[in-house]
Design an enzyme around this catalytic site. Structure first.
Site, PDB file in Angstrom:
ATOM      1  N   ASP A  70      50.777  75.127 108.381  1.00 34.37           N
ATOM      2  CA  ASP A  70      49.468  75.846 107.564  1.00 34.37           C
ATOM      3  C   ASP A  70      49.608  76.933 107.327  1.00 34.37           C
ATOM      4  OD1 ASP A  70      48.372  73.637 109.315  1.00 34.37           O
ATOM      5  OD2 ASP A  70      47.029  75.178 110.349  1.00 34.37           O
ATOM      6  N   HIS A 121      43.658  71.848 103.904  1.00 36.42           N
ATOM      7  CA  HIS A 121      43.150  72.708 104.572  1.00 36.42           C
ATOM      8  C   HIS A 121      41.935  73.805 104.284  1.00 36.42           C
ATOM      9  CE1 HIS A 121      44.065  74.504 108.037  1.00 36.42           C
ATOM     10  NE2 HIS A 121      44.849  75.759 107.758  1.00 36.42           N
ATOM     11  N   HIS A 125      39.646  78.378 103.336  1.00 40.16           N
ATOM     12  CA  HIS A 125      40.153  78.865 104.741  1.00 40.16           C
ATOM     13  C   HIS A 125      38.623  78.820 105.394  1.00 40.16           C
ATOM     14  CE1 HIS A 125      42.477  79.283 108.870  1.00 40.16           C
ATOM     15  NE2 HIS A 125      43.056  78.795 108.219  1.00 40.16           N
ATOM     16  N   HIS A 215      52.855  78.172 110.804  1.00 43.85           N
ATOM     17  CA  HIS A 215      52.636  78.589 110.057  1.00 43.85           C
ATOM     18  C   HIS A 215      53.445  79.206 109.097  1.00 43.85           C
ATOM     19  CE1 HIS A 215      48.849  78.792 112.307  1.00 43.85           C
ATOM     20  NE2 HIS A 215      48.258  78.765 111.726  1.00 43.85           N
TER      21      HIS A 215
END
Length: 248
Positions: A70, A121, A125, A215
């Site tokens: 991510d 994504h 965020h 990540h």
């Protein structure tokens, strides 16, 4: 042939030609339109039929595992991670943060060129848990547009909600052809505990068919990259193969 028959036959030929010309004039625009539609489908690809189930397992099941990353792309850690994955011949999924895609589009192109799957994504965020479907859709479409500009023709297979706060986003993502993507194992690498601890968390926490959340962006991910480099051969030695998340 009688004179009358010959005359009728001679008179039919121009009419047949006129009829043929009229048919061609009618059919040509239809064929052109159909060709344009086919060209559009070929360029963009048909939308994938998915449902709104949040996926947490691999597509093959069994003794497989899927690594997902991510918050990238990151100019330092994403290239290092791509080199590790290439060394071990592993394909992963990258959940892309739209603002970072805008800053580093060349890295998205490299991710796609290496054969990894792409995941939306969100743009910035943010927590989407309380958003309307219209707000979610606008955000996801903006992010998709950035990804497609960076990697034309690449397929955006998944959507992952920031913080796992889904709200109405699974329904919107599915309508846009993206499978909502969750995880079964999160090793909490957003607060780096040391490479050895990350390796321990992965090796002790992984289960057959698990999607693992890691990540490559959003901070210092050097420990994550090093842990991935160490755990891949260990998992393979235990009989695991690397798979992609399921698509329903």
């Amino acid at each position: 042939m009688t004179a009358r028959h010959a005359e009728r036959a001679a008179g039919d030929r121009p009419r047949s030609r006129r009829t043929g010309r009229r048919l061609r004039r009618l059919v040509a625009p239809l064929l052109l339109s159909a060709g344009m539609c086919l060209g559009t489908l070929t360029a963009a690809g048909p939308a994938q039929a998915v449902d709104s189930t949040v996926i947490t397992s691999t597509q093959s099941g069994g003794r497989t595992v899927s690594f997902t990353f991510d918050d990238g792309p990151d100019p330092t850690h994403t290239p290092n991670l791509l080199a590790v994955l290439r060394k071990h011949n592993v394909k992963a999924t990258f959940c892309l943060w739209g603002d970072h895609v805008r800053q580093h589009p060349h890295l998205v192109a490299r991710i796609a060129a290496d054969g990894h799957r792409l995941c939306n994504h969100s743009l910035s965020h943010q927590d989407m848990g309380g958003w309307s479907q219209q707000q979610v859709r606008q955000n996801l479409e903006q992010t998709n547009n950035l990804i497609r500009q960076a990697a034309p023709g690449a397929r955006i297979t998944y959507f992952r909600a920031p913080y796992g706060s889904w709200g109405q986003s699974p329904q919107v993502a599915a309508a846009l052809g993206m499978q909502p993507l969750g995880w079964r194992l999160a090793v909490n690498d957003w607060q780096p505990p040391g490479t050895g601890e990350l390796v321990r968390r992965i090796m002790q926490g992984v289960t057959p068919g698990a999607v693992v959340l890691l990540h490559d962006g959003g901070g210092d991910r050097s420990q994550t990259v090093a842990a991935v480099d160490q755990t891949i051969p260990q998992l393979k030695a235990q009989g695991y193969t690397f798979d992609q998340p399921a698509v329903r």
